[in-house]
Design an enzyme around this catalytic site. Structure first.
Site, mmCIF file in Angstrom:
data_model
loop_
_atom_site.group_PDB
_atom_site.id
_atom_site.type_symbol
_atom_site.label_atom_id
_atom_site.label_comp_id
_atom_site.label_asym_id
_atom_site.label_seq_id
_atom_site.Cartn_x
_atom_site.Cartn_y
_atom_site.Cartn_z
ATOM 1 N N ASP A 67 8.365 -1.199 -0.327
ATOM 2 C CA ASP A 67 7.542 -2.409 -0.394
ATOM 3 C C ASP A 67 8.316 -3.624 -0.874
ATOM 4 O O ASP A 67 9.463 -3.514 -1.315
ATOM 5 C CB ASP A 67 6.309 -2.161 -1.291
ATOM 6 C CG ASP A 67 6.663 -1.471 -2.602
ATOM 7 O OD1 ASP A 67 7.845 -1.473 -2.977
ATOM 8 O OD2 ASP A 67 5.753 -0.936 -3.249
ATOM 9 N N ASN A 136 -2.879 2.930 -11.726
ATOM 10 C CA ASN A 136 -4.143 3.103 -10.988
ATOM 11 C C ASN A 136 -4.014 4.113 -9.839
ATOM 12 O O ASN A 136 -4.910 4.231 -9.015
ATOM 13 C CB ASN A 136 -4.631 1.753 -10.442
ATOM 14 C CG ASN A 136 -3.648 1.128 -9.455
ATOM 15 O OD1 ASN A 136 -2.627 1.730 -9.130
ATOM 16 N ND2 ASN A 136 -3.957 -0.067 -8.984
ATOM 17 N N HIS A 138 -1.672 4.019 -7.468
ATOM 18 C CA HIS A 138 -1.112 3.529 -6.209
ATOM 19 C C HIS A 138 0.231 4.204 -5.905
ATOM 20 O O HIS A 138 0.943 4.636 -6.812
ATOM 21 C CB HIS A 138 -1.018 1.992 -6.170
ATOM 22 C CG HIS A 138 0.056 1.364 -7.005
ATOM 23 N ND1 HIS A 138 0.008 0.042 -7.401
ATOM 24 C CD2 HIS A 138 1.221 1.842 -7.518
ATOM 25 C CE1 HIS A 138 1.088 -0.242 -8.099
ATOM 26 N NE2 HIS A 138 1.844 0.821 -8.190
ATOM 27 N N GLU A 143 -3.119 0.207 -2.938
ATOM 28 C CA GLU A 143 -4.012 0.176 -4.087
ATOM 29 C C GLU A 143 -5.259 1.027 -3.825
ATOM 30 O O GLU A 143 -5.521 1.413 -2.682
ATOM 31 C CB GLU A 143 -4.409 -1.285 -4.375
ATOM 32 C CG GLU A 143 -3.213 -2.219 -4.653
ATOM 33 C CD GLU A 143 -2.627 -2.086 -6.058
ATOM 34 O OE1 GLU A 143 -2.584 -0.966 -6.608
ATOM 35 O OE2 GLU A 143 -2.198 -3.117 -6.598
HETATM 36 P P1 PGA Z 1 6.918 1.860 -12.558
HETATM 37 O O1 PGA Z 1 6.111 1.547 -11.236
HETATM 38 O O2 PGA Z 1 7.967 2.847 -12.185
HETATM 39 O O3 PGA Z 1 7.532 0.521 -12.935
HETATM 40 O O4 PGA Z 1 5.948 2.369 -13.546
HETATM 41 C C1 PGA Z 1 5.597 2.602 -10.498
HETATM 42 C C2 PGA Z 1 4.668 2.064 -9.449
HETATM 43 O O5 PGA Z 1 3.963 1.081 -9.715
HETATM 44 O O6 PGA Z 1 4.618 2.651 -8.358
#
Ligand code: PGA
Length: 237
Positions: A67, A136, A138, A143
């Site tokens: 992404d 959450n 995702h 999302e």
């Molecule tokens: P993080 O992000 O490794 O910074 O916790 C993970 C994500 O949001 O997929």
């Protein structure tokens, strides 16, 4: 789904890197799916160290990132283009033309999204995809509520995601509102998936994934329908 508990963040990073290294040794033209965020930083350090030690080469490998923010230029330090160069691509021998990160600052982002899935398909599909998980649930920037049937697309970020990511920005309001992300359908087409979960902030997401419930309200739960997922976790109970 295979669950592996790591004793530390370092061990999680090493175990994940071992899977990618084994894939690369088995097939030097492997197509990898890469992820950004705090969680995989140690994983990239491991890959870079192995490359520098002469154990592995990415000279024939291909990568596709999950992404990118919409409206953020690749040279901007908060972009995922920048993150990937800083953590991995500037330090290994992957050819520039084999590196793909979705483009978030073009006029026609919808076309960029369709083209991205076409490029993955043209490369033969992703052999091994790395994932993190949002607080959450995702995966990528898909999302809660995202359809499991959608490919790479443009999404609106939730407040919890923008909150979690504001540490990377000067001001909270600078966190972009939209992103381009591989869709859940794209992710599910990867032949193997490695999901990393690290730290107490992910406890709720970990518990929900472990429950086995499959629902579009919790995007990572799509992975229960995939035949080859390894979850490596640490810092959750
Ligand atoms: P993080 O992000 O490794 O910074 O916790 C993970 C994500 O949001 O997929």
């Amino acid at each position: 789904m295979k669950w592996i508990e790591a004793a530390s963040y370092e061990e999680m990073s090493k175990l994940a890197a071992d899977l990618f290294k084994a894939q690369l040794k088995e097939h030097k033209q492997s197509v990898f799916g890469m992820a950004t965020g705090g969680t995989p930083e140690g994983f990239y350090q491991e890959l870079v160290a192995s490359y520098q030690a002469g154990e592995i080469s990415f000279a024939e490998a291909i990568s596709f990132n999950l992404d990118e923010y919409i409206g953020v230029a690749p040279e901007n330090k908060v972009s995922y283009h920048y993150y990937m160069d800083a953590h991995l691509f500037n330090h290994i021998d992957m050819k520039r033309e084999n590196i793909h990160v979705p483009t978030g600052n073009v006029a026609d982002v919808e076309k960029a999204a369709t083209d991205y899935d076409a490029a993955i398909e043209a490369a033969g599909g992703i052999d091994m995809q790395l994932l993190g998980i949002g607080v959450n649930g995702h995966i990528g920037f898909n999302e809660p509520g995202s359809s499991f049937e959608v490919g790479t697309n443009i999404v609106e970020l939730t407040e919890s995601t923008r909150e979690a990511n504001k540490i990377y920005f000067d001001k909270p309001e600078d966190v972009p509102t939209h992103a381009i992300t591989m869709g859940i359908k794209t992710i599910m087409q990867s032949r193997k998936i490695v999901l990393l979960i690290s730290g107490a902030s992910k406890q709720e997401a970990y518990d929900r994934l472990r429950s086995g419930e499959v629902t579009e309200d919790f995007p990572a739960s799509a992975l229960h329908n995939h035949p080859n997922v390894t979850v490596i976790y640490t810092g959750v109970k």
